[in-house]
Motif scaffolding. Sequence first.
Motif, PDB file in Angstrom:
ATOM      1  N   SER A 148     -12.088  -2.196   0.184  1.00  0.00           N
ATOM      2  CA  SER A 148     -12.097  -2.944  -1.074  1.00  0.00           C
ATOM      3  C   SER A 148     -10.819  -3.765  -1.240  1.00  0.00           C
ATOM      4  N   GLU A 149     -10.973  -4.917  -1.874  1.00  0.00           N
ATOM      5  CA  GLU A 149      -9.814  -5.771  -2.152  1.00  0.00           C
ATOM      6  C   GLU A 149      -8.838  -5.058  -3.092  1.00  0.00           C
ATOM      7  N   TYR A 150      -7.564  -5.307  -2.880  1.00  0.00           N
ATOM      8  CA  TYR A 150      -6.484  -4.758  -3.708  1.00  0.00           C
ATOM      9  C   TYR A 150      -6.351  -3.232  -3.606  1.00  0.00           C
ATOM     10  N   ILE A 151      -6.983  -2.661  -2.588  1.00  0.00           N
ATOM     11  CA  ILE A 151      -6.871  -1.206  -2.416  1.00  0.00           C
ATOM     12  C   ILE A 151      -5.423  -0.820  -2.077  1.00  0.00           C
ATOM     13  N   ASP A 152      -4.722  -1.705  -1.363  1.00  0.00           N
ATOM     14  CA  ASP A 152      -3.329  -1.396  -1.012  1.00  0.00           C
ATOM     15  C   ASP A 152      -2.427  -1.384  -2.248  1.00  0.00           C
ATOM     16  N   GLU A 153      -2.736  -2.258  -3.207  1.00  0.00           N
ATOM     17  CA  GLU A 153      -1.965  -2.261  -4.460  1.00  0.00           C
ATOM     18  C   GLU A 153      -2.156  -0.941  -5.213  1.00  0.00           C
ATOM     19  N   LYS A 196       3.103  10.011  -1.643  1.00  0.00           N
ATOM     20  CA  LYS A 196       2.748  10.259  -0.234  1.00  0.00           C
ATOM     21  C   LYS A 196       1.775  11.435  -0.153  1.00  0.00           C
ATOM     22  N   ASN A 197       0.782  11.330   0.724  1.00  0.00           N
ATOM     23  CA  ASN A 197      -0.234  12.384   0.928  1.00  0.00           C
ATOM     24  C   ASN A 197      -1.030  12.693  -0.344  1.00  0.00           C
ATOM     25  N   TYR A 238     -10.486   4.281   5.265  1.00  0.00           N
ATOM     26  CA  TYR A 238      -9.234   3.529   5.249  1.00  0.00           C
ATOM     27  C   TYR A 238      -8.115   4.345   4.600  1.00  0.00           C
ATOM     28  N   MET A 239      -8.427   4.986   3.458  1.00  0.00           N
ATOM     29  CA  MET A 239      -7.398   5.760   2.745  1.00  0.00           C
ATOM     30  C   MET A 239      -6.920   6.952   3.572  1.00  0.00           C
ATOM     31  N   VAL A 240      -7.825   7.597   4.281  1.00  0.00           N
ATOM     32  CA  VAL A 240      -7.436   8.703   5.167  1.00  0.00           C
ATOM     33  C   VAL A 240      -6.552   8.186   6.295  1.00  0.00           C
ATOM     34  N   SER A 241      -6.896   7.009   6.837  1.00  0.00           N
ATOM     35  CA  SER A 241      -6.087   6.430   7.926  1.00  0.00           C
ATOM     36  C   SER A 241      -4.671   6.078   7.449  1.00  0.00           C
ATOM     37  N   GLU A 242      -4.514   5.891   6.127  1.00  0.00           N
ATOM     38  CA  GLU A 242      -3.204   5.603   5.546  1.00  0.00           C
ATOM     39  C   GLU A 242      -2.462   6.876   5.127  1.00  0.00           C
TER      40      GLU A 242
END
Length: 204
Positions: free
Chosen positions: A26-31, A38-39, A55-59
């Motif tokens: 999803s767009e803006y997920i990094d924001e 952390k974690n 994606y979130m697990v990979s981060e």
Amino acid sequence: MDKSKQASSVYDKIAEPYAKEFSKPSEYIDEFLALLPKNAKILDVGCGVGVDSGYMVSEGFEVIGIDLSKEMLKLAKQEFPKIDFRKQDIREIDFPSNSFDGILASCSLIHIPKKDVPAILNKFHQILKKDGVIYIALQGGKSEEIFVNEPFKPDEKLFLNIISFDEIKNLLVNAKFSIIKKYERQPKSKEELNFTKLFVIAKK
């Protein structure tokens, strides 16, 4: 038929083409993720085929994904077998208070009748930890409840709750959230529903 269950039955029928078309997070997920510790533990509400969860697990985040569509969940589990995906109705979320650091609801509230949204946001507030953050992606525009032709299966009608920014702002304030960020854009492809894409990040 229950409008949200009707929507999930449509998603059961379009799971595979949907997964091919919408394969990016999803767009803006990094924001959203940048605002979490952390974690952090995140609930992906309406996780679909699991792209955001993966994606979130990979981060480095811990994720539980819930969805009502069994076919979408089947694809999510095939693609991301180590993630905890569960079949659950958003309106019946069953987690203890203070369970999550973040909640991601990307295009899930759009399939919930307006009358049910306040209780869901109150539940989000309850299961979030202190200073918890939520991300909500919506089909924005003039507030209305409609049925539209599903782009991947035009003979199927899909229930949509179109939510204006003022409407979601008031709903969030009533649920004791404060909005941190807001983004908007117009649709880019014929597979996207023809409404403003509205993204809101808010804090408990």
